[in-house]
Design a protein around this motif. Sequence first.
Motif, PDB file in Angstrom:
ATOM      1  N   ILE A 133       0.859  -0.900   0.282  1.00  0.00           N
ATOM      2  CA  ILE A 133       0.652   0.452  -0.103  1.00  0.00           C
ATOM      3  C   ILE A 133       0.701   1.775   0.057  1.00  0.00           C
ATOM      4  CG2 ILE A 133      -1.551   0.683   1.185  1.00  0.00           C
ATOM      5  CD1 ILE A 133      -3.130  -1.734   2.275  1.00  0.00           C
ATOM      6  N   LEU A 134       2.008   0.882   0.757  1.00  0.00           N
ATOM      7  CA  LEU A 134       2.999   2.263   0.940  1.00  0.00           C
ATOM      8  C   LEU A 134       3.530   2.782  -0.648  1.00  0.00           C
ATOM      9  CD1 LEU A 134       4.378   1.893   4.740  1.00  0.00           C
ATOM     10  CD2 LEU A 134       2.379   2.998   3.566  1.00  0.00           C
ATOM     11  N   ALA A 135       4.116   1.719  -1.515  1.00  0.00           N
ATOM     12  CA  ALA A 135       4.441   1.615  -2.723  1.00  0.00           C
ATOM     13  C   ALA A 135       3.516   1.931  -3.634  1.00  0.00           C
ATOM     14  CB  ALA A 135       4.810   0.001  -2.634  1.00  0.00           C
ATOM     15  N   LEU A 136       2.787   1.877  -3.221  1.00  0.00           N
ATOM     16  CA  LEU A 136       1.964   2.241  -4.544  1.00  0.00           C
ATOM     17  C   LEU A 136       1.212   3.770  -4.182  1.00  0.00           C
ATOM     18  CD1 LEU A 136      -0.276  -1.287  -5.272  1.00  0.00           C
ATOM     19  CD2 LEU A 136       1.632  -0.412  -6.431  1.00  0.00           C
ATOM     20  N   GLY A 137       1.685   3.904  -3.392  1.00  0.00           N
ATOM     21  CA  GLY A 137       0.761   5.418  -2.608  1.00  0.00           C
ATOM     22  C   GLY A 137      -0.415   5.431  -2.342  1.00  0.00           C
ATOM     23  N   LEU A 138      -1.280   4.423  -2.056  1.00  0.00           N
ATOM     24  CA  LEU A 138      -2.156   4.496  -1.137  1.00  0.00           C
ATOM     25  C   LEU A 138      -3.050   5.191  -0.591  1.00  0.00           C
ATOM     26  CD1 LEU A 138      -3.217   0.858  -3.202  1.00  0.00           C
ATOM     27  CD2 LEU A 138      -3.206   3.150  -4.279  1.00  0.00           C
ATOM     28  N   ARG A 139      -2.000   5.066  -0.070  1.00  0.00           N
ATOM     29  CA  ARG A 139      -2.274   5.819   1.678  1.00  0.00           C
ATOM     30  C   ARG A 139      -1.911   7.123   1.408  1.00  0.00           C
ATOM     31  NH1 ARG A 139      -0.869   2.735   6.858  1.00  0.00           N
ATOM     32  NH2 ARG A 139      -1.590   0.994   6.106  1.00  0.00           N
ATOM     33  N   LYS A 140      -2.797   7.816   0.975  1.00  0.00           N
ATOM     34  CA  LYS A 140      -2.146   9.193   0.999  1.00  0.00           C
ATOM     35  C   LYS A 140      -3.852   9.996   2.231  1.00  0.00           C
ATOM     36  CE  LYS A 140       0.781   9.422  -3.041  1.00  0.00           C
ATOM     37  NZ  LYS A 140       1.355  10.253  -4.233  1.00  0.00           N
ATOM     38  N   PRO A 141      -3.571  11.641   2.078  1.00  0.00           N
ATOM     39  CA  PRO A 141      -4.294  11.922   2.740  1.00  0.00           C
ATOM     40  C   PRO A 141      -5.459  12.639   2.368  1.00  0.00           C
ATOM     41  CG  PRO A 141      -2.293  13.000   3.329  1.00  0.00           C
ATOM     42  CD  PRO A 141      -2.187  11.637   2.603  1.00  0.00           C
ATOM     43  N   SER A 142      -6.835  12.363   1.820  1.00  0.00           N
ATOM     44  CA  SER A 142      -7.469  12.950   1.421  1.00  0.00           C
ATOM     45  C   SER A 142      -7.459  14.878   1.115  1.00  0.00           C
ATOM     46  CB  SER A 142      -8.792  12.906   0.977  1.00  0.00           C
ATOM     47  OG  SER A 142      -9.342  13.421   1.850  1.00  0.00           O
ATOM     48  N   ALA A 143      -7.574  15.587   0.510  1.00  0.00           N
ATOM     49  CA  ALA A 143      -7.521  17.591   0.026  1.00  0.00           C
ATOM     50  C   ALA A 143      -8.526  18.248   1.327  1.00  0.00           C
ATOM     51  CB  ALA A 143      -8.250  17.685  -1.122  1.00  0.00           C
ATOM     52  N   VAL A 144      -9.202  16.915   1.661  1.00  0.00           N
ATOM     53  CA  VAL A 144     -10.326  17.466   2.694  1.00  0.00           C
ATOM     54  C   VAL A 144      -9.131  17.562   3.998  1.00  0.00           C
ATOM     55  CG1 VAL A 144     -12.062  16.746   4.633  1.00  0.00           C
ATOM     56  CG2 VAL A 144     -12.491  17.113   1.963  1.00  0.00           C
ATOM     57  N   GLU A 145      -8.732  16.265   4.701  1.00  0.00           N
ATOM     58  CA  GLU A 145      -7.734  15.661   5.269  1.00  0.00           C
ATOM     59  C   GLU A 145      -6.594  16.783   5.439  1.00  0.00           C
ATOM     60  OE1 GLU A 145      -7.543  10.953   6.652  1.00  0.00           O
ATOM     61  OE2 GLU A 145      -7.013  11.845   4.673  1.00  0.00           O
ATOM     62  N   MET A 146      -6.092  17.176   4.567  1.00  0.00           N
ATOM     63  CA  MET A 146      -5.076  18.068   4.194  1.00  0.00           C
ATOM     64  C   MET A 146      -5.437  19.737   4.596  1.00  0.00           C
ATOM     65  SD  MET A 146      -2.841  16.821   0.893  1.00  0.00           S
ATOM     66  CE  MET A 146      -1.405  17.957   1.271  1.00  0.00           C
ATOM     67  N   SER A 147      -6.535  19.782   4.089  1.00  0.00           N
ATOM     68  CA  SER A 147      -6.940  21.378   4.277  1.00  0.00           C
ATOM     69  C   SER A 147      -7.592  21.611   6.029  1.00  0.00           C
ATOM     70  CB  SER A 147      -8.556  21.560   2.980  1.00  0.00           C
ATOM     71  OG  SER A 147      -9.165  22.912   3.817  1.00  0.00           O
TER      72      SER A 147
END
Length: 381
Positions: A133-147
Amino acid sequence: MSREPRRPRCAPLIPRARAGRARRAVLVLLALCAGALLLAGQPLVPTARSLALHFATLQAGELLKGACYLAEEIFHLESRHHGSFWRALSSCFPPHWHGPMLLVCGSAYVALFGDGQQLGLHLILASLCQLLILALGLRKPSAVEMSEMSERSKQNVAHGLAWSFYVGYLKIVLPRVKKSMEEFSRANPNLPACRKTWKLHILIPLSCDIYDDLEKADSNIQYVTELTETTLARAGIKKRVYKHSLYAITDEENQLWHCAVEYATPLQTLYAMSQDECAAFSREERLEQAKLFYRTLEEILRGSKECADTYRLIAYEEPEEAESHFLSREIVWHLRQEHHEEIAVQEQSHPPSPSTALDSAELNLQISVSDLPQPLRSDGF
């Protein structure tokens, strides 16, 4: 009675601070899942074993992610972590309960299942899945989470610009605005004076498109004069000058309104960032930051006692179709609002005369029925 001025167009929608509804939604969904689990009627021991395994898997994933970040941070110990390995370690694993939680869940699984080899196999498979999951970049925060994270931590661009604008400029000039306007009013007694408009009107176009010359932005806005300037020593600059321009604005009825008005200059920074590829700042992000700039500046000024009643923030969205006198109408609407507020204050400060305010009950005078004069008070004093 004065008539309430009509808004020429819809006011821009400025987002409010998030109220924690996402966390409350988590608690509601947690209760629903727990209820569904109880209704399923599953045996307690297998259910507890599965929960312990899932918790252990999640904690292993967090630990693996922290280890990957640590592999980078150890090369920046001096520049980012003051040479401290423990500081880098705590930065990569901020919640310190991941390790103990993994140990507790693993121990609970072994106690319930009785086979440590099965736990080891499950953790290896879980680690493999987490690393994929980390290698494929599937666990990235959404735009709402980052905001939400940037707003909550006060680390967005708009927050810094708003505070810089307040500390470096508004906090200096706003307490002196009314005095400057009063001096202009005394020097020009023929002009109608409305004290509620003796403020600095700050234009905040959400498009961040700013004109250096207001007269070119709208022909109904004409420069009149400069208000009394303020000279201070600031950041090593001797006799630094702060001043405001006074404008005459013509409304639809050819009536002149005088006010001090200027753009919020930090918006030029947002606009320049959206035009520069190095900033990686999109138009959508610029709009969001402009709204946050307005909200943050409003909160700062609302809490400033020395700046109270010395400013008016005018946020607006320009229409899709160009209008030659849109800006002047927007400013005049706010000036009429201020004029309406002043009339309302005057009406409240001048109550009706006693002759019109007394009712029939209050007009019942205590007239003595005796021929001799009697005291009006019953106690004889």
